[in-house]
Design an enzyme around this catalytic site. Sequence first.
Site, PDB file in Angstrom:
ATOM      1  N   HIS A   1      51.537   2.832  67.844  1.00 53.25           N
ATOM      2  CA  HIS A   1      51.385   3.190  69.258  1.00 53.25           C
ATOM      3  C   HIS A   1      49.900   3.351  69.590  1.00 53.25           C
ATOM      4  O   HIS A   1      49.143   3.959  68.837  1.00 53.25           O
ATOM      5  CB  HIS A   1      52.138   4.490  69.525  1.00 53.25           C
ATOM      6  CG  HIS A   1      51.879   5.053  70.879  1.00 53.25           C
ATOM      7  ND1 HIS A   1      51.970   4.281  72.020  1.00 53.25           N
ATOM      8  CD2 HIS A   1      51.510   6.297  71.284  1.00 53.25           C
ATOM      9  CE1 HIS A   1      51.675   5.033  73.062  1.00 53.25           C
ATOM     10  NE2 HIS A   1      51.390   6.251  72.647  1.00 53.25           N
TER      11      HIS A   1
ATOM     12  N   ASN B   1      46.860   3.619  77.033  1.00 52.49           N
ATOM     13  CA  ASN B   1      48.141   4.065  76.483  1.00 52.49           C
ATOM     14  C   ASN B   1      49.254   3.692  77.456  1.00 52.49           C
ATOM     15  O   ASN B   1      49.385   4.295  78.526  1.00 52.49           O
ATOM     16  CB  ASN B   1      48.083   5.580  76.269  1.00 52.49           C
ATOM     17  CG  ASN B   1      49.366   6.163  75.708  1.00 52.49           C
ATOM     18  OD1 ASN B   1      50.394   5.495  75.669  1.00 52.49           O
ATOM     19  ND2 ASN B   1      49.300   7.413  75.284  1.00 52.49           N
TER      20      ASN B   1
ATOM     21  N   CYS C   1      56.530   7.783  74.351  1.00 52.02           N
ATOM     22  CA  CYS C   1      55.865   6.701  73.615  1.00 52.02           C
ATOM     23  C   CYS C   1      56.704   6.189  72.449  1.00 52.02           C
ATOM     24  O   CYS C   1      56.442   5.114  71.926  1.00 52.02           O
ATOM     25  CB  CYS C   1      54.509   7.169  73.113  1.00 52.02           C
ATOM     26  SG  CYS C   1      53.494   7.803  74.431  1.00 52.02           S
TER      27      CYS C   1
HETATM   28  N1  ACO Z   1      35.715  12.479  80.769  1.00 50.77           N
HETATM   29  C1  ACO Z   1      34.742  13.321  80.372  1.00 50.77           C
HETATM   30  N2  ACO Z   1      34.979  14.475  79.726  1.00 50.77           N
HETATM   31  C2  ACO Z   1      36.251  14.772  79.468  1.00 50.77           C
HETATM   32  C3  ACO Z   1      37.325  13.948  79.846  1.00 50.77           C
HETATM   33  C4  ACO Z   1      37.017  12.751  80.524  1.00 50.77           C
HETATM   34  N3  ACO Z   1      37.961  11.888  80.934  1.00 50.77           N
HETATM   35  N4  ACO Z   1      38.474  14.504  79.438  1.00 50.77           N
HETATM   36  C5  ACO Z   1      38.173  15.652  78.846  1.00 50.77           C
HETATM   37  N5  ACO Z   1      36.818  15.818  78.853  1.00 50.77           N
HETATM   38  C6  ACO Z   1      36.049  16.923  78.305  1.00 50.77           C
HETATM   39  C7  ACO Z   1      36.840  18.194  78.202  1.00 50.77           C
HETATM   40  O1  ACO Z   1      36.842  18.886  79.408  1.00 50.77           O
HETATM   41  C8  ACO Z   1      36.101  18.915  77.116  1.00 50.77           C
HETATM   42  O2  ACO Z   1      34.954  19.498  77.678  1.00 50.77           O
HETATM   43  P1  ACO Z   1      34.450  20.939  77.189  1.00 50.77           P
HETATM   44  O3  ACO Z   1      34.121  20.766  75.727  1.00 50.77           O
HETATM   45  O4  ACO Z   1      33.263  21.200  78.054  1.00 50.77           O
HETATM   46  O5  ACO Z   1      35.596  21.891  77.404  1.00 50.77           O
HETATM   47  C9  ACO Z   1      35.638  17.794  76.190  1.00 50.77           C
HETATM   48  O6  ACO Z   1      35.703  16.587  76.969  1.00 50.77           O
HETATM   49  C10 ACO Z   1      36.474  17.605  74.954  1.00 50.77           C
HETATM   50  O7  ACO Z   1      37.861  17.621  75.336  1.00 50.77           O
HETATM   51  P2  ACO Z   1      38.982  17.511  74.271  1.00 50.77           P
HETATM   52  O8  ACO Z   1      40.306  17.669  74.935  1.00 50.77           O
HETATM   53  O9  ACO Z   1      38.657  18.404  73.110  1.00 50.77           O
HETATM   54  O10 ACO Z   1      38.803  16.006  73.785  1.00 50.77           O
HETATM   55  P3  ACO Z   1      39.499  15.282  72.589  1.00 50.77           P
HETATM   56  O11 ACO Z   1      38.509  14.755  71.677  1.00 50.77           O
HETATM   57  O12 ACO Z   1      40.658  16.093  72.018  1.00 50.77           O
HETATM   58  O13 ACO Z   1      40.160  14.025  73.325  1.00 50.77           O
HETATM   59  C11 ACO Z   1      42.281  13.223  74.101  1.00 50.77           C
HETATM   60  C12 ACO Z   1      41.144  14.232  74.316  1.00 50.77           C
HETATM   61  C13 ACO Z   1      41.719  11.836  74.259  1.00 50.77           C
HETATM   62  C14 ACO Z   1      43.341  13.489  75.154  1.00 50.77           C
HETATM   63  C15 ACO Z   1      42.876  13.407  72.684  1.00 50.77           C
HETATM   64  O14 ACO Z   1      43.161  14.756  72.455  1.00 50.77           O
HETATM   65  C16 ACO Z   1      44.142  12.594  72.458  1.00 50.77           C
HETATM   66  O15 ACO Z   1      44.095  11.385  72.338  1.00 50.77           O
HETATM   67  N6  ACO Z   1      45.301  13.256  72.336  1.00 50.77           N
HETATM   68  C17 ACO Z   1      46.552  12.586  72.001  1.00 50.77           C
HETATM   69  C18 ACO Z   1      47.189  11.947  73.206  1.00 50.77           C
HETATM   70  C19 ACO Z   1      48.526  11.364  72.809  1.00 50.77           C
HETATM   71  O16 ACO Z   1      48.678  10.795  71.740  1.00 50.77           O
HETATM   72  N7  ACO Z   1      49.548  11.561  73.629  1.00 50.77           N
HETATM   73  C20 ACO Z   1      50.890  11.207  73.194  1.00 50.77           C
HETATM   74  C21 ACO Z   1      51.354   9.959  73.718  1.00 50.77           C
HETATM   75  S1  ACO Z   1      51.456   9.893  75.455  1.00 50.77           S
HETATM   76  C22 ACO Z   1      53.127   9.956  75.921  1.00 50.77           C
HETATM   77  O17 ACO Z   1      54.006  10.336  75.193  1.00 50.77           O
HETATM   78  C23 ACO Z   1      53.425   9.561  77.328  1.00 50.77           C
END
Ligand code: ACO
Length: 333
Positions: A260, A290, A119
Amino acid sequence: MSNPAPMPRSRILGTGHYAPARVLSNSDLEKIVDTSDAWISERTGIRRRHVAADGETTSDMAAAAARRALEAAGLSVADVDLIIVGTISGDTPVPSCAVNVQQKLGAEEIPAFDISAACAGFLYGITIADQFIATGAANCVLVIGVELLSRILNWEDRTTCVLFGDGAGAVVLGPARGDGRGILSTCIFSDGALASSLIVPAGGTAEPVTDEGLERKRNKVHMVGQDIFRVAIKNLTSASTHALKASGLTSAELDWVVAHQANLRIITQVSSRLGFPLEKFVINIAEYGNTSSASIPIALDEAVRDGRIQPGQSVLLCALGAGISWGAALVRM
Ligand code: ACO
């Protein structure tokens, strides 16, 4: 590494972007994996994402964005003397996506290469282009951020497949004209300690693709989202502060931030930590998801074309992605 630039050496001459016509909404994804529109939009801010058509390639999208940026700059491909492509989803592992872009644009035998900084790839690209222009080694550089992530996602993994989209953005950079407009500062960083938090494990030399690996989707994106989330807020804020300081500006003097687009909650937290209002962030994550290295140049181009970003205004760019790699830049448009 940081490159303070009290007087700009290079400036943005034109911007362009391309997004595939096909759109997948959150409701469409509800039919593919166990997810919901409510979860995706509340946890990320994403509502739709664009997905490349069958047969459409990364370099096709990159070339389309590049043509638009050249047109906006009033330049032709014959003027370009360097092509830099930020991507982690090129047409093939070898050779670079940039050489395919060069061919599709009909460019001369100019240097063309890829940057692998996920990214942050576009930010790395403009940092390098700025240096080439500062030394006089290049006069007109195409910097492109492009991703076709839909082909390297595991469409059975709801924790990743709902987040990403395909697209391309490009800028043309040329020498500054001494009027204060251009790239005021850039800073880029990496920390391999978190390399495994966002990774395509198989397909390189460490883990060649095997039948078992294919079965386990080891050739697709794997991410520990929470690891990246925490560090993104911290590092985007520190890099932004660094770029501001290096350019001699305070956040109060900023006109826009183009961050980003990974998660609206990350952007909101960075806004609050920088003390800069969310209304002055260019935000389009709802439409594209993203798009990794393409996200900044797509958002920048949209805001330039719809008149939000005006000539002479100061714009902070910041990004973080796999590596982890991150950075920021301050541009007077
Ligand atoms: N739909 C429904 N539920 C979901 C989904 C989904 N798509 N995805 C995860 N869940 C569930 C999980 O299983 C978890 O359930 P549980 O509590 O029963 O275990 C719950 O939702 C919470 O999951 P978390 O991973 O804690 O959710 P979080 O609030 O952290 O959001 C996310 C996840 C969106 C991925 C976030 O962590 C994020 O944005 N991270 C940063 C991503 C990023 O910036 N990446 C870098 C750039 S990408 C690149 O370089 C190519």
